[in-house]
Design an enzyme around this catalytic site. Sequence first.
Site, PDB file in Angstrom:
ATOM      1  N   ALA A 252       0.810  -1.461  -0.032  1.00 44.28           N
ATOM      2  CA  ALA A 252       0.026   0.048   0.164  1.00 44.28           C
ATOM      3  C   ALA A 252       0.880   1.214  -0.014  1.00 44.28           C
ATOM      4  CB  ALA A 252      -0.944   0.171   1.081  1.00 44.28           C
ATOM      5  N   ALA A 253       2.205   1.109   0.002  1.00 46.78           N
ATOM      6  CA  ALA A 253       2.877   2.335  -0.432  1.00 46.78           C
ATOM      7  C   ALA A 253       2.442   3.302  -1.578  1.00 46.78           C
ATOM      8  CB  ALA A 253       4.352   1.922  -0.401  1.00 46.78           C
ATOM      9  N   GLY A 254       2.377   2.494  -2.817  1.00 40.61           N
ATOM     10  CA  GLY A 254       1.586   3.092  -4.014  1.00 40.61           C
ATOM     11  C   GLY A 254       0.428   3.654  -3.615  1.00 40.61           C
ATOM     12  N   ASP A 255      -0.361   2.868  -3.004  1.00 39.98           N
ATOM     13  CA  ASP A 255      -1.740   3.451  -2.636  1.00 39.98           C
ATOM     14  C   ASP A 255      -1.924   4.549  -1.716  1.00 39.98           C
ATOM     15  OD1 ASP A 255      -2.820   1.209  -4.140  1.00 39.98           O
ATOM     16  OD2 ASP A 255      -3.103   0.038  -2.204  1.00 39.98           O
TER      17      ASP A 255
END
Length: 305
Positions: A252-255
């Site tokens: 979820a870093a990209g999210d």
Amino acid sequence: MKPKRILVIGSSNTDMTVKAHKLPSPGETVLGGSFSMGYGGKGANQAIAAKRLGGDVSFVCKVGRDSFGEMSLAKYRSEGLDISGILYSGRPSGVALITVDASAENSIVVASGANADVTVQDMRDLAPVIAASSILLLQLEIPLDAVVEAARIAYGAGVYVVLNPAPACGKSLPEELYRYVSLIIPNETEISLLTGICADSVDSAHTAALRLRSRGARSVIVTLGSKGSLVCGDGSVELVPARKVDAVDTTAAGDTFCGALCVALSEGRGIAESVRFATAASSLSVTRIGALDSIPFRAEVNAIA
Ligand code: ATP
Ligand code: RIB
């Protein structure tokens, strides 16, 4: 000034995560460590990120009439998300099986379930909601034809369309989709698959970003993990370095990055400044385990930004 409304249309999953020393190779079994169950799905993560970071956010997803779906909806309501456009399916709610290794890398298998039932007609029914938003944020965990229809409606209504082309689907996107997109945010793997250019360096990521711009996307941000992100706009290019942190789980870093970016844009900031805000937010998320559980709140980001 009140921030402009952000609409996220995308997936809702329940994540089952196991920590392990290493990710299993094909055919291999590894004995893992701790297990945790949490909320996830790229759509949900991005919507919650935008909400926790101060956005005015509506979220549309499709869930089954089962306990996972009900728990997810209760969680979204408790976070203050507007989910009045929620959709139901006869299939089970989405589930993701995640393994995280000792270096914080992950591998994920998604059983899409209800997410795969989002239709073009659903998007047409949502047209007034789409047209009433300022920013539409989309990913690729719901069917591509529904994504294209939502983007087409938004483009026609003058809505700023942000596409995170994740997960990497291994096939090209319809050319018309690029025309509807104001900003596309792929990671290295996704832009490599979309362009056929191996984007394993800043220079090659720049070349690949220019290829997406030539297809019609007005701005491109390539996220490069611990290297940061490359921002490519009209005649401009800038590498924004990642923050130095002890990463334990990059899920979820990209999210978090995408949700944060939309919040900053909704507050009227420019792309480069918005990327710095998103970089700070995502650097916090990688220091925590889980998807939705790892997403920071505005005060935490303000404290380091
Ligand atoms: P994921 O699929 O794991 O959610 P992603 O591949 O879509 O993530 P990344 O490019 O890995 O996205 O990361 C998005 C942003 O998060 C990066 O641009 C960076 O700012 C931040 N980030 C990611 N990994 C790290 C890290 N190890 N240390 C600090 N920041 C990081
Ligand atoms: O981007 C992370 C998400 O991908 C996880 O929450 C999982 O549900 C998968 O969809």
